[in-house]
Design a protein around this motif. Sequence first.
Motif, PDB file in Angstrom:
ATOM      1  N   PHE A 157       0.819  -1.215   0.000  1.00 58.63           N
ATOM      2  CA  PHE A 157       0.000   0.000   0.000  1.00 58.63           C
ATOM      3  C   PHE A 157       0.852   1.264   0.000  1.00 58.63           C
ATOM      4  O   PHE A 157       1.764   1.407   0.818  1.00 58.63           O
ATOM      5  N   LEU A 158       0.523   2.172  -0.897  1.00 63.52           N
ATOM      6  CA  LEU A 158       1.127   3.498  -0.887  1.00 63.52           C
ATOM      7  C   LEU A 158       0.704   4.204   0.404  1.00 63.52           C
ATOM      8  O   LEU A 158      -0.446   4.138   0.803  1.00 63.52           O
ATOM      9  N   GLU A 159       1.665   4.875   1.042  1.00 64.13           N
ATOM     10  CA  GLU A 159       1.392   5.575   2.297  1.00 64.13           C
ATOM     11  C   GLU A 159       1.125   7.061   2.051  1.00 64.13           C
ATOM     12  O   GLU A 159       1.624   7.639   1.086  1.00 64.13           O
ATOM     13  N   ASN A 160       0.376   7.673   2.955  1.00 65.03           N
ATOM     14  CA  ASN A 160       0.205   9.127   2.900  1.00 65.03           C
ATOM     15  C   ASN A 160       1.566   9.820   2.926  1.00 65.03           C
ATOM     16  O   ASN A 160       2.493   9.362   3.598  1.00 65.03           O
ATOM     17  N   GLY A 161       1.688  10.912   2.187  1.00 67.96           N
ATOM     18  CA  GLY A 161       2.923  11.700   2.201  1.00 67.96           C
ATOM     19  C   GLY A 161       4.041  11.141   1.347  1.00 67.96           C
ATOM     20  O   GLY A 161       5.178  11.624   1.413  1.00 67.96           O
ATOM     21  N   GLU A 162       3.732  10.150   0.527  1.00 66.21           N
ATOM     22  CA  GLU A 162       4.755   9.423  -0.219  1.00 66.21           C
ATOM     23  C   GLU A 162       4.421   9.496  -1.712  1.00 66.21           C
ATOM     24  O   GLU A 162       3.258   9.418  -2.091  1.00 66.21           O
ATOM     25  N   THR A 163       5.436   9.599  -2.571  1.00 68.18           N
ATOM     26  CA  THR A 163       5.173   9.477  -4.007  1.00 68.18           C
ATOM     27  C   THR A 163       5.029   7.989  -4.343  1.00 68.18           C
ATOM     28  O   THR A 163       5.558   7.127  -3.641  1.00 68.18           O
ATOM     29  N   ALA A 164       4.329   7.717  -5.459  1.00 66.32           N
ATOM     30  CA  ALA A 164       4.128   6.318  -5.860  1.00 66.32           C
ATOM     31  C   ALA A 164       5.467   5.625  -6.128  1.00 66.32           C
ATOM     32  O   ALA A 164       5.650   4.452  -5.797  1.00 66.32           O
TER      33      ALA A 164
END
Lengths: 183, 183
Positions: B71-78
């Motif tokens: 899962f991509l996290e908040n505050g992070e680029t893909a």
Amino acid sequence: MKFCSACGFEVVFRIPEGDNRERYLCEQCDTVHYQNPRIITGCLAIWEDKVLLCRRSINPRKGLWTLPAGFLENGETAQAGAARETWEEARARVVIDDLYTMFSLPHISQVYLFYKAQLLDGSYAAGAETVEVALFDEEEIPWEELAFPVVRDTLQHYFQDRIHDHFRVHTGDIIVQRDRRSG
Amino acid sequence: MKFCSACGFEVVFRIPEGDNRERYLCEQCDTVHYQNPRIITGCLAIWEDKVLLCRRSINPRKGLWTLPAGFLENGETAQAGAARETWEEARARVVIDDLYTMFSLPHISQVYLFYKAQLLDGSYAAGAETVEVALFDEEEIPWEELAFPVVRDTLQHYFQDRIHDHFRVHTGDIIVQRDRRSG
């Protein structure tokens, strides 16, 4: 988030066992409430070499021009969401070619997807959240009145790629430094 | 979702005014609780023409092989998320080329992103959620023991594109009909 959406108990904000970052979690029912980035999906819709833009009737960026786009919904493909948003905001039906641009915006935890598409019959009208819809030639694009950097970048890629009639997917990040004073 | 995460009151599930689909909403504090698809981001990581695969130590699909992703996290680029997951699951450092595949999985409200990447130094090891990590030549790929259709499709695209050494972004949907009997 203050309360557990499963049991109504107050949540705490700490690193769960076996994890490595803070989450909202419920010590009553042990639910971890993950929060993840949202996807915004839309269309770069073309009709006779012109690009469809919508002037926003709502904030943020009320009065500025954007590509039709909005939050992807549960149960929906990204492509179907792009077509739906183009209908909702610009009352335009599209035939989608393929994904065209993708941007990460980590400061607001969003990922933008724009699909290149053709208008089905050239008709459009202002839909929800839109004051005005119009088709623009390259030289008519209101560069100084675009709502978002992702719209500007997508249009720039398009006019560049169009010179050689070779369109490929472009990806990028929009990095905005947070003002630490305002948190 | 049963309770409002803002005020703790019981939520209802209905179409909010001005909306067109059912949402969880709180009639006490008027918060609408939108639920949207999540992004899973990972890497097709290459080293000397071999592909890095991880054998899963957890469900779903425990024991089967996958590309490192999560899962991509908040505050992070893909892209940063793809590199992080490759480190967490396969203890491998990567240099990312670009986005390679994107899939919508509307039946589980997920969008998968895989980035083509090169291992930085060829080192790897089993990380979290992984029993075993290995590099595979094309003829060694355990096609019958792959964890997910998105992994199979990404590998197929890669070996096909490699024939002509021309890699482009591939997008697609994984459509699974829900069994109506089980809701």
